[in-house]
Design a protein around this motif. Structure first.
Motif, PDB file in Angstrom:
ATOM      1  N   THR A 191      -7.638  -5.908 -36.020  1.00 46.58           N
ATOM      2  CA  THR A 191      -7.031  -6.644 -37.135  1.00 46.58           C
ATOM      3  C   THR A 191      -6.702  -5.734 -38.307  1.00 46.58           C
ATOM      4  N   LEU A 192      -7.110  -4.469 -38.220  1.00 45.15           N
ATOM      5  CA  LEU A 192      -6.743  -3.462 -39.216  1.00 45.15           C
ATOM      6  C   LEU A 192      -5.912  -2.379 -38.539  1.00 45.15           C
ATOM      7  N   THR A 193      -5.006  -1.798 -39.276  1.00 46.33           N
ATOM      8  CA  THR A 193      -4.302  -0.630 -38.749  1.00 46.33           C
ATOM      9  C   THR A 193      -5.245   0.561 -38.785  1.00 46.33           C
ATOM     10  N   PRO A 194      -4.993   1.595 -37.989  1.00 44.19           N
ATOM     11  CA  PRO A 194      -5.834   2.788 -38.077  1.00 44.19           C
ATOM     12  C   PRO A 194      -5.903   3.347 -39.490  1.00 44.19           C
ATOM     13  N   ALA A 195      -4.794   3.307 -40.202  1.00 45.58           N
ATOM     14  CA  ALA A 195      -4.784   3.833 -41.572  1.00 45.58           C
ATOM     15  C   ALA A 195      -5.701   3.021 -42.480  1.00 45.58           C
ATOM     16  N   GLN A 196      -5.706   1.702 -42.308  1.00 46.60           N
ATOM     17  CA  GLN A 196      -6.574   0.849 -43.132  1.00 46.60           C
ATOM     18  C   GLN A 196      -8.050   1.110 -42.815  1.00 46.60           C
ATOM     19  N   ALA A 197      -8.368   1.232 -41.521  1.00 47.20           N
ATOM     20  CA  ALA A 197      -9.755   1.484 -41.125  1.00 47.20           C
ATOM     21  C   ALA A 197     -10.213   2.856 -41.605  1.00 47.20           C
ATOM     22  N   LYS A 198      -9.333   3.846 -41.519  1.00 48.92           N
ATOM     23  CA  LYS A 198      -9.678   5.188 -42.012  1.00 48.92           C
ATOM     24  C   LYS A 198      -9.929   5.168 -43.514  1.00 48.92           C
ATOM     25  N   ALA A 199      -9.092   4.451 -44.224  1.00 44.44           N
ATOM     26  CA  ALA A 199      -9.252   4.381 -45.677  1.00 44.44           C
ATOM     27  C   ALA A 199     -10.580   3.734 -46.038  1.00 44.44           C
ATOM     28  N   GLU A 200     -10.968   2.700 -45.292  1.00 49.73           N
ATOM     29  CA  GLU A 200     -12.232   2.021 -45.565  1.00 49.73           C
ATOM     30  C   GLU A 200     -13.418   2.957 -45.382  1.00 49.73           C
ATOM     31  N   LEU A 201     -13.339   3.824 -44.380  1.00 47.63           N
ATOM     32  CA  LEU A 201     -14.447   4.738 -44.082  1.00 47.63           C
ATOM     33  C   LEU A 201     -14.261   6.120 -44.715  1.00 47.63           C
ATOM     34  N   SER A 202     -13.205   6.282 -45.485  1.00 48.90           N
ATOM     35  CA  SER A 202     -12.900   7.575 -46.131  1.00 48.90           C
ATOM     36  C   SER A 202     -12.745   8.687 -45.099  1.00 48.90           C
ATOM     37  N   LEU A 203     -12.062   8.377 -44.019  1.00 46.51           N
ATOM     38  CA  LEU A 203     -11.771   9.360 -42.978  1.00 46.51           C
ATOM     39  C   LEU A 203     -10.364   9.906 -43.168  1.00 46.51           C
ATOM     40  N   ASN A 204     -10.165  11.122 -42.707  1.00 44.77           N
ATOM     41  CA  ASN A 204      -8.842  11.740 -42.780  1.00 44.77           C
ATOM     42  C   ASN A 204      -8.381  12.124 -41.373  1.00 44.77           C
ATOM     43  N   ASP A 205      -8.451  13.405 -41.049  1.00 45.06           N
ATOM     44  CA  ASP A 205      -7.981  13.852 -39.737  1.00 45.06           C
ATOM     45  C   ASP A 205      -9.128  14.365 -38.869  1.00 45.06           C
ATOM     46  N   GLU A 206     -10.356  13.870 -39.119  1.00 45.88           N
ATOM     47  CA  GLU A 206     -11.507  14.343 -38.360  1.00 45.88           C
ATOM     48  C   GLU A 206     -11.440  13.903 -36.889  1.00 45.88           C
ATOM     49  N   PHE A 207     -12.101  14.677 -36.051  1.00 42.91           N
ATOM     50  CA  PHE A 207     -12.380  14.278 -34.672  1.00 42.91           C
ATOM     51  C   PHE A 207     -13.582  13.343 -34.754  1.00 42.91           C
ATOM     52  N   VAL A 208     -13.436  12.096 -34.298  1.00 49.01           N
ATOM     53  CA  VAL A 208     -14.462  11.081 -34.529  1.00 49.01           C
ATOM     54  C   VAL A 208     -15.234  10.795 -33.246  1.00 49.01           C
ATOM     55  N   VAL A 209     -16.536  10.980 -33.318  1.00 43.93           N
ATOM     56  CA  VAL A 209     -17.446  10.634 -32.226  1.00 43.93           C
ATOM     57  C   VAL A 209     -18.123   9.333 -32.618  1.00 43.93           C
ATOM     58  N   GLY A 210     -17.918   8.288 -31.827  1.00 47.73           N
ATOM     59  CA  GLY A 210     -18.425   6.972 -32.184  1.00 47.73           C
ATOM     60  C   GLY A 210     -19.583   6.510 -31.333  1.00 47.73           C
ATOM     61  N   ALA A 211     -20.348   5.587 -31.900  1.00 49.31           N
ATOM     62  CA  ALA A 211     -21.434   4.910 -31.195  1.00 49.31           C
ATOM     63  C   ALA A 211     -21.546   3.512 -31.775  1.00 49.31           C
ATOM     64  N   SER A 212     -22.264   2.630 -31.091  1.00 46.80           N
ATOM     65  CA  SER A 212     -22.346   1.256 -31.594  1.00 46.80           C
ATOM     66  C   SER A 212     -23.576   0.556 -31.028  1.00 46.80           C
ATOM     67  N   GLY A 213     -24.028  -0.451 -31.766  1.00 47.07           N
ATOM     68  CA  GLY A 213     -25.171  -1.251 -31.339  1.00 47.07           C
ATOM     69  C   GLY A 213     -26.110  -1.507 -32.497  1.00 47.07           C
ATOM     70  N   ILE A 214     -27.069  -2.385 -32.278  1.00 45.21           N
ATOM     71  CA  ILE A 214     -28.095  -2.634 -33.287  1.00 45.21           C
ATOM     72  C   ILE A 214     -29.010  -1.421 -33.332  1.00 45.21           C
ATOM     73  N   ALA A 215     -29.040  -0.758 -34.452  1.00 40.64           N
ATOM     74  CA  ALA A 215     -29.779   0.500 -34.566  1.00 40.64           C
ATOM     75  C   ALA A 215     -31.256   0.304 -34.232  1.00 40.64           C
ATOM     76  N   GLY A 216     -31.800   1.218 -33.449  1.00 41.36           N
ATOM     77  CA  GLY A 216     -33.210   1.130 -33.093  1.00 41.36           C
ATOM     78  C   GLY A 216     -33.565   2.069 -31.961  1.00 41.36           C
ATOM     79  N   TRP A 217     -34.818   2.033 -31.562  1.00 44.33           N
ATOM     80  CA  TRP A 217     -35.344   2.957 -30.551  1.00 44.33           C
ATOM     81  C   TRP A 217     -34.644   2.796 -29.213  1.00 44.33           C
ATOM     82  N   ARG A 218     -34.480   1.547 -28.740  1.00 46.50           N
ATOM     83  CA  ARG A 218     -33.878   1.342 -27.424  1.00 46.50           C
ATOM     84  C   ARG A 218     -32.446   1.845 -27.390  1.00 46.50           C
ATOM     85  N   LYS A 219     -31.727   1.657 -28.476  1.00 50.14           N
ATOM     86  CA  LYS A 219     -30.341   2.116 -28.550  1.00 50.14           C
ATOM     87  C   LYS A 219     -30.236   3.620 -28.827  1.00 50.14           C
TER      88      LYS A 219
END
Length: 389
Positions: A191-219
């Motif tokens: 629902t956001l363009t890449p430019a909008q999502a980057k602006a929200e996270l203050s990202l520019n041209d970085e190589f982005v390594v992502g992860a996701s989940g409820i933070a904790g030991w199992r994850k």
């Protein structure tokens, strides 16, 4: 004749198992004539979605009334050795007749005897948990009383199947492996363009390594932090940013702040917190890392793959290593963050190769779309009902 099915969920949280159930019920409502009733042990953000699909009750066995007076009476009864005043099973639901009860997660297994007694119909249990989660949170879920009244099981991955058959008292012939699934069409529309999502996270041209989940030991959030540290130690001048999308408790947030400060990684890592539309941020990733110690078949990996992201994960941690091949990502020995760090650096230096692996992952994940797997579950439901007539 229309079939009446009661679907029972542990809750309506923004988590894998309730989301899979919601996708399944939506498909059934759109493609079959099944009458759906839903029983939630607890509410959550997905509750309105369930309510839109059929009558939905929230009821937790053994939950006390919110009335102060009734709670006081209940306490007195317990002190005298009698049963407390618990909220009764929903009357409107008790009056129904069902062709099948569908339990979602091991957390609902304890309800099987009661529901079997009320409705006298077959029971299917869809199990999403592996050994650690079962032993830590639901150690009594597969006792003889519960398993005696459960007619069939769905295992969310082969790893779940292996644990049920080898470590729990569940006969192999009563278990079907039907992997978790997502609505690919839905997840493929941020629902956001890449430019909008980057602006929200203050990202520019970085190589982005992502992860996701409820933070904790199992994850493996702590493993993720060590991975960030190691990559930056090996490649201190690399233009790499690490982004974790998902809820953090106060404790896990404090741990992350503490570690990033000690490691000097404040400018290298972003924790977004819970996001209602996580694909807005997944679209920014160059690759997705699953650092979980245990994860049956996490939807986040399927969602990232659907958005053309290659998947890195550890072997022996659940269902995702079962489906990742060298052309869709990489698997590493359990806990080998050194090898994972080296692979991230290689992907950073060869982004075209990582991008091609992401395209391959998007093709691979088409097998795990709701329109592929939900019909298989519907066929199984019909077979179990027929076998118990």
């Amino acid at each position: 004749m229309k079939k009446n099915i009661l679907f029972v969920s542990n809750d309506a949280a923004l988590m894998g198992a309730p989301m899979v159930l919601l996708h399944l019920i939506k498909w059934l409502k759109n493609n079959t004539d099944v009458n759906v009733h839903v029983l939630l042990k607890d509410g959550g953000p997905l509750q309105p979605g369930f309510e839109n699909l059929g009558p939905t009750n929230v009821w937790q066995p053994g939950r006390l009334s919110s009335s102060v007076g009734r709670r006081f009476v209940s306490m007195l009864l317990k002190l005298s050795g009698k049963r407390g005043l618990f909220i009764p099973f929903p009357k409107s639901l008790k009056q129904q007749k069902f062709d099948l009860v569908y339990l979602n997660t091991a957390d609902t297994m304890h309800m099987a005897p009661m529901l079997k007694n009320i409705y006298n119909c077959p029971v299917i249990a869809h199990i999403h948990e592996l050994s650690y989660s079962i032993n830590a949170y639901f150690p009594d879920s597969f006792n003889k009383v519960n398993t005696a009244v459960t007619d069939h099981y769905i295992a969310a991955s082969k790893s779940v199947y292996d644990n049920m058959v080898n470590n729990l008292p569940v006969p192999a012939q009563k278990v079907s492996v039907l992997n978790e699934f997502i609505a690919i069409d839905e997840i493929s529309r941020p629902t956001l363009t890449p430019a909008q999502a980057k602006a929200e996270l203050s990202l520019n041209d970085e190589f982005v390594v992502g992860a996701s989940g409820i933070a904790g030991w199992r994850k493996g959030t702590d493993i993720f932090l060590q991975l960030v540290r190691l990559v930056n130690k090996k490649l201190p001048d690399g233009n790499i940013k690490f982004v974790w999308v998902g809820h953090q408790s106060n404790e896990s947030r404090a741990q992350a702040v503490y570690e990033t400060d000690k490691f000097g990684l404040k400018n290298k890592i972003i924790f977004t917190g819970r996001k209602a539309v996580p694909q807005n941020y997944y679209q920014l990733f160059n690759l997705f890392v699953l650092t979980s110690r245990e994860d049956p078949f996490p939807l986040v990996c399927l969602e990232a793959a659907a958005l053309q992201k290659p998947i890195f994960c550890f072997k022996g941690t659940g269902g995702i290593p079962e489906i990742i091949t060298p052309d869709t990502g990489q698997t590493f020995d359990y806990g080998d963050i050194d090898a994972m760090a080296n692979a991230i650096i290689e992907a950073y230096r060869q982004p075209e190769k990582a991008a091609q692996a992401g395209k391959n992952a998007a093709e691979m994940v088409k097998k795990y779309d709701v329109n592929i797997i939900a019909p298989q579950i519907f066929t199984l439901i019909n077979d179990v009902i027929a076998d118990n007539k």
